[in-house]
Design an enzyme around this catalytic site. Structure first.
Site, PDB file in Angstrom:
ATOM      1  N   HIS A 135       0.517  -0.919   0.144  1.00 38.00           N
ATOM      2  CA  HIS A 135      -0.058   0.184   0.108  1.00 38.00           C
ATOM      3  C   HIS A 135       0.684   0.841   0.005  1.00 38.00           C
ATOM      4  O   HIS A 135       1.536   1.531   0.797  1.00 38.00           O
ATOM      5  CB  HIS A 135      -0.893  -0.248   1.089  1.00 38.00           C
ATOM      6  CG  HIS A 135      -1.670   1.479   1.003  1.00 38.00           C
ATOM      7  ND1 HIS A 135      -2.349   1.843   0.641  1.00 38.00           N
ATOM      8  CD2 HIS A 135      -1.166   1.820   2.559  1.00 38.00           C
ATOM      9  CE1 HIS A 135      -2.767   2.861   1.196  1.00 38.00           C
ATOM     10  NE2 HIS A 135      -2.078   3.070   1.823  1.00 38.00           N
ATOM     11  N   TYR A 192       6.367 -13.318 -23.081  1.00 39.41           N
ATOM     12  CA  TYR A 192       7.951 -12.548 -22.916  1.00 39.41           C
ATOM     13  C   TYR A 192       8.374 -13.222 -21.076  1.00 39.41           C
ATOM     14  O   TYR A 192       8.091 -13.663 -20.638  1.00 39.41           O
ATOM     15  CB  TYR A 192       7.111 -11.641 -22.251  1.00 39.41           C
ATOM     16  CG  TYR A 192       7.706  -9.397 -21.702  1.00 39.41           C
ATOM     17  CD1 TYR A 192       7.740  -8.658 -22.092  1.00 39.41           C
ATOM     18  CD2 TYR A 192       8.649 -10.077 -20.201  1.00 39.41           C
ATOM     19  CE1 TYR A 192       8.792  -8.145 -22.429  1.00 39.41           C
ATOM     20  CE2 TYR A 192       8.911  -8.527 -19.864  1.00 39.41           C
ATOM     21  CZ  TYR A 192       8.955  -7.762 -20.886  1.00 39.41           C
ATOM     22  OH  TYR A 192       9.758  -6.738 -19.752  1.00 39.41           O
TER      23      TYR A 192
END
Lengths: 229, 229, 229, 229
Positions: A94, A226
Site C-alpha cells: 500500500h 515475454y
C-alpha cells in the site's frame, strides 16, 4: 521466527522509497506464510532508514500480533482481510504514490489507454466504493479491505493485481512481496501516463480491445512469451 | 550560546534542500528557546552547502539580534510574530516549494481531497488575505505574520500547522524545528496531489467528512493509534 | 561472436535507465552488423542491473536466434522489420518513456512547436496507424514494424529518426545504437515540452516554417555548422 | 590566455547540467573580459562530462575566434550582440530548460504571479518578436541577439536579466557568468510555478503591484536588505 519472510518483507518495504513511491513513513508492504497463517508487516510510523528485519511484526489472520516488539501498521486489518479473501496472493503493498493517489482522489478508475497498462492487467484499474459513516466509525481498516474485495467483483486477483481506495490511494498484490512492489511501480507509471494522456487530449479513448488483450496475453496468458523461459 | 538549539535549527535548514523544497538560498527554518525567549534562525542569503551552526543567528522576540555575526533572514519578523502569537509552537519553516507556492500564487486554499491531507490536518489549507499597500510599505514582514495569524482564525496552530501567504508561499510550524520540516514535506506532497487531482478531474470535490475526520483522529486525536506507543 | 557489437548494444541498453527512459525491464536497444546480416538485441525481461554482453542475443534478419542463451526481446520482429526496410540505419531503441508514450496514448502526432524539435527533425513526429485485429492476431510484432515503416511514408529514416506506435510508445533509430539512444533522449524532452506548451497555451501553433527549416539545416543539412568539424 | 576567465566560464557551463537545465550538449554559458574585449564561450556540441578549460574558446566582439582549437557555440553571434548592446553585463547563459522553453514555445510572456518572480525582476519576462524569413536566412544568430535587445525596450539589463526567444528558449545574463547561471536557475523555477499556477487556476492574475515592487526592492533596490552586508 520466520526470519526469511521478515527479511523479504523488509526488502519490499525498503524498495518503496527506492522507487520514489513513498514520502516520510507512508506506505507499507507485507508478506504471508500460508502454512503458518502468519503475515509479516511493516511497523507503524517507523523511519525506513533505520528499519531492520527485527522491526517487522508478525500477525495472525485475525490481525493479532504473534511476534515482535513493534505495533504493526495501522493498515494491518486491510492486509489480513485481503489475505483471507484472496488465497492465491502472497504479498501486498500500500502506498500514497503521487499519481495513483491523485486518481483515487479524483475518484475515477484509471482507464486503459495504452499497452503499458495492458501489460499489467486487461481492464481499467478499479475504484472502490466510498465507505459509509458506519463503516468508518466501526472497523475502518477492515472495511477498507471489504470495499477492495468488492471492487474486484469476483475477478482473479492475480489477473487484476491492484485497486484504488476512493480518496485514499492504491493497494497492490502479487504472488509474493516483490511481485506486489513490481505492481506498485508499474501502476504508478501507468497512472502518471494516463493523467498526461488526458492532459494532452482530454477525450482520449481506451486502447483498442484487440491490442490490450494481445499485450496482456503475451505477458500473462497461458501462451505468454515475454521474459526468459 | 544555545549551541544545541542552533545545531537543531541548522539540521532543519539543511533538511529543506535534502527534501527538494528549496532552490538556491530560498527558504528558512527557525526554532525557539521559550525559557530564554530567543529564536535561532537561518542567516539571510547564505548558501546551504557551506552553512554551519555558527551562521545561525539568535534573535529576541522583538526580532533584535542577540548573538551571531550574520544578518538574520529577512523573514525574521514573520517568524517572531508567529512565536509570539502561538505559544505552543517550537519551530517554523518557510519555503517557496514548487506546488504549495503554486497554490499560493493561484490565490486558492488547498482543498481537502484525500486522506494524505487529512493525515496532516482536518480542513483546507488556509490562504491568508492580501496585504494592503500600507502594510507592505510599513513593517512588511511583521504584517505577513499578522495575516498568517488571522488566517488561522483562532484555530489551534498544532491542529492547523500551516497556511499560505497569498502570492508568496507556505509557512509551516510544529512543536520543534523537525516537526515543522515534516509539515513542509507533507504539505508539498499534499499540494502536488491536489493539483494533479484537479488536472485529472476539474470538478473534484472534497473527501467525505467522516473519512477525513477519522484519518486526522487516528493520527492526531486523543485516541490516536498511528505510530509506536 | 560479434563481441564489440554486443558491448555497444549493452552500453546502449544501459543508457536507457541512466537517462530515465525506462521503468523496470521495459524498453530495448539493438544494433546491426550489416556485413553479416546479424542484429544484436536485448534479452526479454532481464534486469538492467545484472545484464552483461553475454546476455545480448544475436538474431538474423528473419528474427531467428544465431547466437546466445537468452530469448531475445519480444519486440525483435519489429526491429528486424525496420532494419530490412531502412538499409541506412545501424541502431534502434524502443522505450515506454513517459512523455512520448503519453502522446502515443493520446493518439496524436507530436507537433513541431519549437527549435528543440527542429534540431531533431523538420516535421511533426509521425503517429502510426492502428493495427487491425488480423494484424494483432497474426505476426503482431512484425506488423508493428510495418505500420512504423508506413508512418515514414517514404521519408529518409535518417531525416525522420523516430515515430510513435499508436497506444504503445516510441521507436527511434540512427546510424548506430548510440545515435538511436540520443534520439530517444531528445524525443522524450521534445514530447515533454510539447505537452507543457499545450498546457500553457492550448491553441499553440507550429513554429514558423522558416525557423524550423533553419534549425534542422544548421544541425543536419549539407551546410550544417553545429558541433565540431 | 585568460585562463581564469576560461575556468570561470567552464564552471558556469558545468553548473547547467548540475542544475538540471540542459539535456545532452544543449545550452551554453559565456563570460567577457571587457578590458581585452574578449568573450570566453562553450565549444559547439561538446559533451559536458569531458569538457575542460582548454575547450573554452575565446572570440572577439565581432565573433571571430581569438584563441582555441574548438569551433565556438553556434549561438556565439547572439552572445556577442548582447555584450555589445549591454555594457554592464559580464556573463550570459542560454538553455533549453524545460519550463522556460515551454513558455517560449507557447509564445507567451511569463506573467508575474508571485514573489519568487518579483525577487528576480519587477515585470513579466519579455518574449522577443519572431524573426522574419530574411533575418533567418541572413545572420540568424546575430538577429536573435537583435530581437532580444529589442525585447528589453530600453530597460536596464541588470534589472531585467532575461528574455525568451520566441519558439526557442531563454537567454539570461548578469554581472558575471555565475550570476547568469543563478538567473537561469531562478527563471526555470519561476516558469515552472507560473505554469502550475495557471493549471490550478486558469484565470490567475498578476501579483499586486505593491507586493511585487516591495520584493524586488528588498533584494535589488538601493535600500536592499536581503543577504549579508
Amino acid at each position: 521466527m520466520l526470519a526469511a519472510l521478515r527479511e523479504e518483507v523488509l526488502r519490499a518495504n525498503l524498495a518503496l522509497p527506492a522507487h520514489g513511491l513513498v514520502t516520510l513513513t507512508w506506505g507499507n508492504a507485507s508478506g504471508i506464510d500460508r502454512d503458518r497463517g502468519l503475515v509479516a508487516i511493516k511497523p507503524s510510523g517507523v523511519a525506513y532508514e533505520s528499519m531492520t528485519a527485527d522491526d517487522i511484526v508478525l500477525v495472525d489472520l485475525a490481525g493479532e500480533t504473534a511476534w515482535g516488539e513493534r505495533r504493526p501498521s495501522t493498515d494491518t486489518p486491510t492486509h489480513v482481510a485481503l489475505y483471507r479473501a484472496f488465497p492465491g496472493i502472497g504479498g501486498i503493498v500500500h502506498t500514497h504514490s503521487t499519481w495513483a493517489t491523485s486518481w483515487a482522489q479524483a475518484q475515477r478508475e484509471i482507464p486503459l489507454l495504452g499497452t503499458t497498462h495492458a501489460d499489467l492487467c486487461a481492464e481499467s484499474i478499479p475504484l472502490a466504493r466510498g465507505l459509509t459513516a458506519d463503516e468508518v466509525s466501526g472497523d475502518y481498516e477492515g472495511a477498507t479491505g471489504t470495499v477492495l474485495i468488492d471492487a474486484l467483483a469476483g475477478r482473479d486477483p492475480l489477473q487484476m493485481p491492484c485497486a484504488l481506495v476512493r480518496g485514499h490511494g492504491p493497494f497492490c498484490w502479487g504472488t509474493d512481496p516483490a511481485a506486489a512492489v513490481q505492481c506498485a511501480v508499474t501502476l504508478e507509471e501507468v497512472a502518471r501516463m494516463a493523467a498526461l494522456t488526458v492532459l494532452i487530449e482530454p477525450g482520449s479513448g481506451p486502447l483498442a480491445a484487440h491490442v490490450s488483450a494481445k499485450h496482456f496475453e503475451r505477458k500473462h496468458g497461458p501462451h505468454a512469451y515475454y521474459g526468459q523461459p
